[in-house]
Design a protein around this motif. Structure first.
Motif, PDB file in Angstrom:
ATOM      1  N   ASN A   1       0.832  -1.195   0.000  1.00 61.86           N
ATOM      2  CA  ASN A   1       0.000   0.000   0.000  1.00 61.86           C
ATOM      3  C   ASN A   1       0.873   1.254   0.000  1.00 61.86           C
ATOM      4  O   ASN A   1       1.995   1.242   0.518  1.00 61.86           O
ATOM      5  CB  ASN A   1      -0.904   0.051   1.240  1.00 61.86           C
ATOM      6  CG  ASN A   1      -1.885  -1.091   1.312  1.00 61.86           C
ATOM      7  OD1 ASN A   1      -1.753  -1.972   2.159  1.00 61.86           O
ATOM      8  ND2 ASN A   1      -2.880  -1.098   0.441  1.00 61.86           N
ATOM      9  N   ASP A   2       0.347   2.313  -0.584  1.00 63.47           N
ATOM     10  CA  ASP A   2       0.974   3.622  -0.445  1.00 63.47           C
ATOM     11  C   ASP A   2       0.684   4.163   0.948  1.00 63.47           C
ATOM     12  O   ASP A   2      -0.286   3.769   1.609  1.00 63.47           O
ATOM     13  CB  ASP A   2       0.425   4.587  -1.496  1.00 63.47           C
ATOM     14  CG  ASP A   2       0.786   4.158  -2.914  1.00 63.47           C
ATOM     15  OD1 ASP A   2       1.858   3.550  -3.091  1.00 63.47           O
ATOM     16  OD2 ASP A   2      -0.018   4.422  -3.829  1.00 63.47           O
ATOM     17  N   THR A   3       1.520   5.081   1.404  1.00 65.18           N
ATOM     18  CA  THR A   3       1.330   5.717   2.699  1.00 65.18           C
ATOM     19  C   THR A   3       1.250   7.223   2.527  1.00 65.18           C
ATOM     20  O   THR A   3       1.906   7.789   1.644  1.00 65.18           O
ATOM     21  CB  THR A   3       2.477   5.367   3.659  1.00 65.18           C
ATOM     22  OG1 THR A   3       3.730   5.660   3.029  1.00 65.18           O
ATOM     23  CG2 THR A   3       2.444   3.902   4.039  1.00 65.18           C
ATOM     24  N   PRO A   4       0.445   7.905   3.344  1.00 66.75           N
ATOM     25  CA  PRO A   4       0.352   9.362   3.234  1.00 66.75           C
ATOM     26  C   PRO A   4       1.623  10.038   3.743  1.00 66.75           C
ATOM     27  O   PRO A   4       2.343   9.501   4.594  1.00 66.75           O
ATOM     28  CB  PRO A   4      -0.852   9.696   4.119  1.00 66.75           C
ATOM     29  CG  PRO A   4      -0.902   8.585   5.117  1.00 66.75           C
ATOM     30  CD  PRO A   4      -0.435   7.366   4.394  1.00 66.75           C
TER      31      PRO A   4
ATOM     32  N   ALA B   1       7.120  10.581   5.038  1.00 62.39           N
ATOM     33  CA  ALA B   1       7.941   9.819   5.983  1.00 62.39           C
ATOM     34  C   ALA B   1       8.289   8.438   5.437  1.00 62.39           C
ATOM     35  O   ALA B   1       9.369   7.910   5.683  1.00 62.39           O
ATOM     36  CB  ALA B   1       7.214   9.692   7.320  1.00 62.39           C
ATOM     37  N   SER B   2       7.377   7.842   4.666  1.00 61.48           N
ATOM     38  CA  SER B   2       7.594   6.507   4.117  1.00 61.48           C
ATOM     39  C   SER B   2       7.135   6.482   2.666  1.00 61.48           C
ATOM     40  O   SER B   2       6.225   7.221   2.274  1.00 61.48           O
ATOM     41  CB  SER B   2       6.824   5.467   4.939  1.00 61.48           C
ATOM     42  OG  SER B   2       6.813   4.213   4.296  1.00 61.48           O
TER      43      SER B   2
ATOM     44  N   LEU C   1       8.622   0.970   4.144  1.00 57.66           N
ATOM     45  CA  LEU C   1       9.696   1.347   3.232  1.00 57.66           C
ATOM     46  C   LEU C   1      10.223   2.736   3.574  1.00 57.66           C
ATOM     47  O   LEU C   1       9.470   3.614   4.008  1.00 57.66           O
ATOM     48  CB  LEU C   1       9.180   1.305   1.786  1.00 57.66           C
ATOM     49  CG  LEU C   1       8.599  -0.045   1.335  1.00 57.66           C
ATOM     50  CD1 LEU C   1       8.043   0.058  -0.074  1.00 57.66           C
ATOM     51  CD2 LEU C   1       9.652  -1.136   1.423  1.00 57.66           C
ATOM     52  N   PRO C   2      11.524   2.969   3.373  1.00 59.25           N
ATOM     53  CA  PRO C   2      12.109   4.267   3.752  1.00 59.25           C
ATOM     54  C   PRO C   2      11.603   5.407   2.876  1.00 59.25           C
ATOM     55  O   PRO C   2      11.284   5.228   1.700  1.00 59.25           O
ATOM     56  CB  PRO C   2      13.608   4.027   3.567  1.00 59.25           C
ATOM     57  CG  PRO C   2      13.708   2.905   2.589  1.00 59.25           C
ATOM     58  CD  PRO C   2      12.520   2.038   2.846  1.00 59.25           C
TER      59      PRO C   2
ATOM     60  N   ARG D   1      11.568   0.415   8.508  1.00 55.95           N
ATOM     61  CA  ARG D   1      11.539  -0.412   9.714  1.00 55.95           C
ATOM     62  C   ARG D   1      10.633  -1.626   9.483  1.00 55.95           C
ATOM     63  O   ARG D   1       9.853  -1.656   8.530  1.00 55.95           O
ATOM     64  CB  ARG D   1      11.058   0.381  10.931  1.00 55.95           C
ATOM     65  CG  ARG D   1       9.676   1.001  10.781  1.00 55.95           C
ATOM     66  CD  ARG D   1       9.413   2.021  11.878  1.00 55.95           C
ATOM     67  NE  ARG D   1       8.150   2.720  11.700  1.00 55.95           N
ATOM     68  CZ  ARG D   1       7.030   2.432  12.361  1.00 55.95           C
ATOM     69  NH1 ARG D   1       7.031   1.443  13.254  1.00 55.95           N
ATOM     70  NH2 ARG D   1       5.916   3.106  12.152  1.00 55.95           N
ATOM     71  N   MET D   2      10.770  -2.605  10.361  1.00 57.02           N
ATOM     72  CA  MET D   2       9.965  -3.819  10.313  1.00 57.02           C
ATOM     73  C   MET D   2       9.108  -3.914  11.572  1.00 57.02           C
ATOM     74  O   MET D   2       9.575  -3.603  12.668  1.00 57.02           O
ATOM     75  CB  MET D   2      10.854  -5.057  10.216  1.00 57.02           C
ATOM     76  CG  MET D   2      11.579  -5.217   8.898  1.00 57.02           C
ATOM     77  SD  MET D   2      10.502  -5.890   7.610  1.00 57.02           S
ATOM     78  CE  MET D   2      10.127  -7.513   8.282  1.00 57.02           C
TER      79      MET D   2
END
Length: 250
Positions: free
Chosen positions: A98-101, A104-105, A151-152, A158-159
């Motif tokens: 998924n995409d993130t808003p 930051a990621s 994802l960075p 981070r996991m």
């Protein structure tokens, strides 16, 4: 003649004695059974609350089959008079992204293997010419291995790993209505957990078509939800969507 009559009477007595246990057993084991296998292609939402914020993944219904690695859903039911036993097992192996808003990621990748097993003991409280209602109580066991890979972006990647299992008590109600010789409908609702750190519930609705005395086709909708505290954070798992199944009665 006397010997022949004595032999005949003895044979009849032996036949009666031999048939008696079978007759008693038939009366005492008046069980009926049915097994169902479903194709369930749900929308899936999973999230885990962490000290660095909540990580979540969503798989839309339109992408369910494309991202599905393996899935199995089946139920087994046994009925004797007013009493019934029901088991429901679900296994799902999914991976999606998924995409993130924000910046930051650059996204989150989710991989999960989830199982849950529900078991119920039911009692029929209402019977009419066209409908029945059962009350049920039992448990639901849940097991998940979920990996979130954030994802960075502006922040480093981070996991987040969730590997946990638990069991909740549940209570439920099942209603069945017959419309005609072929068509009927089934509704099932349950709720469980009964604690501030654990909650689960589900709704299952199906329209059922009897091909013959043995085979039944089902189509409907299911929503099932889990909310459980893990390591001080809230874990949520929800699945909802259409299902199609075939039932064999014996």
């Amino acid at each position: 003649m006397a010997i022949t009559k004595r032999l005949r009477d003895t044979a009849l007595q032996l036949a009666f004695v031999a048939a008696l246990p079978t007759s008693v057993y038939a009366q005492q084991s008046d069980w009926s059974y049915q097994a169902t296998i479903y194709l369930f292609t749900p929308e899936t939402d999973v999230s885990q609350e962490t000290p660095n914020g909540t990580v979540e993944g969503t798989l839309a219904f339109s992408d369910a089959l494309e991202n599905l690695d393996l899935a199995f859903m089946g139920t087994f039911a046994a009925t004797n008079g007013r009493w019934s036993i029901l088991a429901d097992y679900n296994y799902t192996d999914l991976s999606f992204s998924n995409d993130t808003p924000g910046q930051a990621s650059s996204g989150v990748e989710t991989s999960l293997t989830t199982q849950f097993l529900s078991g119920y003991l039911g009692y029929r409280v209402l019977t009419t010419d066209t409908s029945t209602v059962d009350l049920a109580g039992g448990f639901r066991w849940f097991r998940t291995q979920t990996d979130f890979t954030v994802l960075p972006g502006a922040a480093p990647g981070r996991m987040v790993n969730v590997d946990e299992s638990w069991t909740d008590p549940v209570i439920g109600v099942r209603a069945r209505m017959r419309f005609n010789e072929r068509w009927s409908g089934t509704g099932f609702f349950d709720y469980g957990g009964f604690a501030s750190d654990s909650e689960t519930w589900q709704v299952l609705l199906t329209a059922d078509y009897a091909i013959n005395d043995r085979w039944l086709l089902r189509g409907g909708y299911r929503y099932i939800s889990f909310d459980h505290e893990i390591n001080g954070g809230d874990f949520k798992f929800d699945q909802s969507g259409p299902l199609f199944g075939a039932t064999y009665r014996f």
